[in-house]
Design an enzyme around this catalytic site. Structure first.
Site, PDB file in Angstrom:
ATOM      1  N   ILE A 107       3.102  -0.659  11.158  1.00  0.00           N
ATOM      2  CA  ILE A 107       3.753  -1.857  10.619  1.00  0.00           C
ATOM      3  C   ILE A 107       4.479  -2.611  11.721  1.00  0.00           C
ATOM      4  O   ILE A 107       5.231  -3.537  11.462  1.00  0.00           O
ATOM      5  CB  ILE A 107       4.744  -1.491   9.480  1.00  0.00           C
ATOM      6  CG1 ILE A 107       5.844  -0.532   9.972  1.00  0.00           C
ATOM      7  CG2 ILE A 107       3.992  -0.880   8.294  1.00  0.00           C
ATOM      8  CD1 ILE A 107       6.951  -0.281   8.935  1.00  0.00           C
ATOM      9  N   HIS A 123      -0.579  -0.986   5.719  1.00  0.00           N
ATOM     10  CA  HIS A 123       0.774  -0.637   5.276  1.00  0.00           C
ATOM     11  C   HIS A 123       1.737  -1.813   5.328  1.00  0.00           C
ATOM     12  O   HIS A 123       2.941  -1.631   5.214  1.00  0.00           O
ATOM     13  CB  HIS A 123       1.334   0.514   6.123  1.00  0.00           C
ATOM     14  CG  HIS A 123       0.756   1.844   5.758  1.00  0.00           C
ATOM     15  ND1 HIS A 123       1.044   3.006   6.436  1.00  0.00           N
ATOM     16  CD2 HIS A 123      -0.101   2.194   4.771  1.00  0.00           C
ATOM     17  CE1 HIS A 123       0.386   4.011   5.881  1.00  0.00           C
ATOM     18  NE2 HIS A 123      -0.321   3.537   4.877  1.00  0.00           N
ATOM     19  N   CYS A 131       9.266 -11.025  -2.138  1.00  0.00           N
ATOM     20  CA  CYS A 131      10.341 -11.252  -3.097  1.00  0.00           C
ATOM     21  C   CYS A 131      10.187 -10.324  -4.293  1.00  0.00           C
ATOM     22  O   CYS A 131       9.100 -10.224  -4.869  1.00  0.00           O
ATOM     23  CB  CYS A 131      10.351 -12.710  -3.551  1.00  0.00           C
ATOM     24  SG  CYS A 131      11.633 -13.031  -4.787  1.00  0.00           S
ATOM     25  N   CYS A 172      15.093 -14.833  -1.228  1.00  0.00           N
ATOM     26  CA  CYS A 172      13.900 -15.662  -1.276  1.00  0.00           C
ATOM     27  C   CYS A 172      14.258 -17.134  -1.084  1.00  0.00           C
ATOM     28  O   CYS A 172      15.249 -17.623  -1.637  1.00  0.00           O
ATOM     29  CB  CYS A 172      13.208 -15.468  -2.620  1.00  0.00           C
ATOM     30  SG  CYS A 172      11.642 -16.356  -2.745  1.00  0.00           S
ATOM     31  N   CYS A 177      14.347 -19.880  -6.486  1.00  0.00           N
ATOM     32  CA  CYS A 177      14.156 -18.451  -6.769  1.00  0.00           C
ATOM     33  C   CYS A 177      15.389 -17.651  -6.368  1.00  0.00           C
ATOM     34  O   CYS A 177      16.081 -17.090  -7.201  1.00  0.00           O
ATOM     35  CB  CYS A 177      12.917 -17.896  -6.064  1.00  0.00           C
ATOM     36  SG  CYS A 177      12.675 -16.132  -6.425  1.00  0.00           S
ATOM     37  N   THR A 215      -4.451   8.690  15.537  1.00  0.00           N
ATOM     38  CA  THR A 215      -4.202   9.320  14.250  1.00  0.00           C
ATOM     39  C   THR A 215      -5.305  10.337  14.084  1.00  0.00           C
ATOM     40  O   THR A 215      -6.444  10.067  14.449  1.00  0.00           O
ATOM     41  CB  THR A 215      -4.208   8.311  13.080  1.00  0.00           C
ATOM     42  OG1 THR A 215      -4.066   9.034  11.856  1.00  0.00           O
ATOM     43  CG2 THR A 215      -5.476   7.484  13.023  1.00  0.00           C
ATOM     44  N   ASN A 240      -7.192  10.918  20.493  1.00  0.00           N
ATOM     45  CA  ASN A 240      -5.820  11.288  20.167  1.00  0.00           C
ATOM     46  C   ASN A 240      -5.399  12.502  20.971  1.00  0.00           C
ATOM     47  O   ASN A 240      -6.189  13.041  21.743  1.00  0.00           O
ATOM     48  CB  ASN A 240      -5.624  11.484  18.655  1.00  0.00           C
ATOM     49  CG  ASN A 240      -6.382  12.673  18.118  1.00  0.00           C
ATOM     50  OD1 ASN A 240      -7.079  13.360  18.853  1.00  0.00           O
ATOM     51  ND2 ASN A 240      -6.259  12.919  16.821  1.00  0.00           N
ATOM     52  N   GLU A 242      -4.606  15.648  20.238  1.00  0.00           N
ATOM     53  CA  GLU A 242      -5.183  16.982  20.056  1.00  0.00           C
ATOM     54  C   GLU A 242      -6.383  16.958  19.121  1.00  0.00           C
ATOM     55  O   GLU A 242      -6.548  16.037  18.327  1.00  0.00           O
ATOM     56  CB  GLU A 242      -4.136  17.974  19.521  1.00  0.00           C
ATOM     57  CG  GLU A 242      -3.561  17.624  18.167  1.00  0.00           C
ATOM     58  CD  GLU A 242      -2.511  16.510  18.231  1.00  0.00           C
ATOM     59  OE1 GLU A 242      -2.555  15.627  17.358  1.00  0.00           O
ATOM     60  OE2 GLU A 242      -1.678  16.528  19.159  1.00  0.00           O
TER      61      GLU A 242
END
Length: 275
Positions: A107, A123, A131, A172, A177, A215, A240, A242
């Site tokens: 993210i 994600h 909102c 927002c 709103c 990953t 990666n 391992e």
């Protein structure tokens, strides 16, 4: 699986649609904290205690302090050689009529910062808000995100909660709103956006080479995606730290830090025609 880079490079040279699935390991070398595992605490909590709808409902101020801290930390972080190699590969291959898509669980937006254009953030992003009232999603790079959070969010365990009233938390800006904003990220116990998942599925159906970077292929989300690609007979290459129990199912495995292993793997192949 083979650690044969020359063999991987042959496959790479012929690939027309490359899917790159990335996780936390690709950002580790940029110094991005994960708040999971040993030492992964913010104050007295790990991410899974703060990144939930229940935690936000109970204590939106604390959760916003945590995300404000993470946003501020990210503003000082930079893409590393792995992010840059991916973005540069996409740019180069697009001129040859070949596509690269990045499917990330991160993210932190470091892929975007590096210049990646075709990016699916499954994600969400630290730099988007949603909102809780009208549902509007908006990009937001303000620092601080609202005046009440200025100087707040310190991670050390002695820090007192700021206990900011809801009306002073991010609000927002859509007409009439002013609902409470939340980070536009997928929290523990929430499901992935079905529209993004549909796009991911489409990309995985057409890819002719898949890279799993930072990953392990037994850990979500790669675990959902890479085996189905592999089952179609498409080569999968893992980059990666391992090997994992799933590694044997893949054609290639390149151990070590992604910032070291990925740039030579994605560099220009001698057969590429550069216009």
């Amino acid at each position: 699986p083979r650690i044969d880079m020359a063999d991987f490079r042959e496959v790479f040279a012929k690939a027309k649609h490359i899917a790159i699935i990335t996780g936390a390991g690709v950002s580790a070398e940029s110094g991005v904290p994960t708040f999971r595992g040993a030492g992964g605490f913010w104050r007295k909590w790990q991410a899974q205690e703060l990144a939930t709808p229940e935690a936000f409902a109970r204590n939106p101020s604390r959760v916003w302090e945590f995300y404000h801290y993470r946003r501020e930390v990210m503003l000082s972080k930079h893409p590393n050689p792995a992010h840059i190699a991916i973005a540069e590969c996409e740019r180069r291959l697009s001129k040859q009529g070949r596509s690269v898509v990045v499917i990330t669980q991160n993210i932190d937006e470091l892929h975007r910062k590096a210049g990646t254009k075709h990016l699916l953030e499954i994600h969400g992003s630290l730099f988007k808000t949603r909102c809780t009232n009208c549902g509007n999603v908006a990009a937001n790079y303000k620092s601080p995100i609202c005046p009440a959070l200025a100087g707040k969010g310190a991670p050390d365990p002695e820090t007192e909660d700021a206990t900011i009233p809801v009306e002073d938390l991010p609000q927002c800006e859509e007409d009439g709103c002013s609902g409470l904003l939340r980070p536009h990220v997928v929290w523990f116990g929430e499901t992935l956006d079905p529209d993004i998942l549909t796009e991911v599925e489409k990309e995985l159906e057409i890819c002719d080479l898949c890279l799993v970077v930072g990953t392990s292929s037994v850990v979500y989300p790669a675990a959902m995606f890479a085996p189905q690609v592999s089952a179609r007979g498409v080569p999968v290459a893992e980059f990666n730290m391992e090997a994992t129990p799933a590694t044997n199912r893949f054609r290639f495995h390149f151990p070590g830090p992604c910032g070291t292993t990925l740039p030579p793997a994605l560099a220009r192949h001698q057969t590429e025609i550069i216009s």
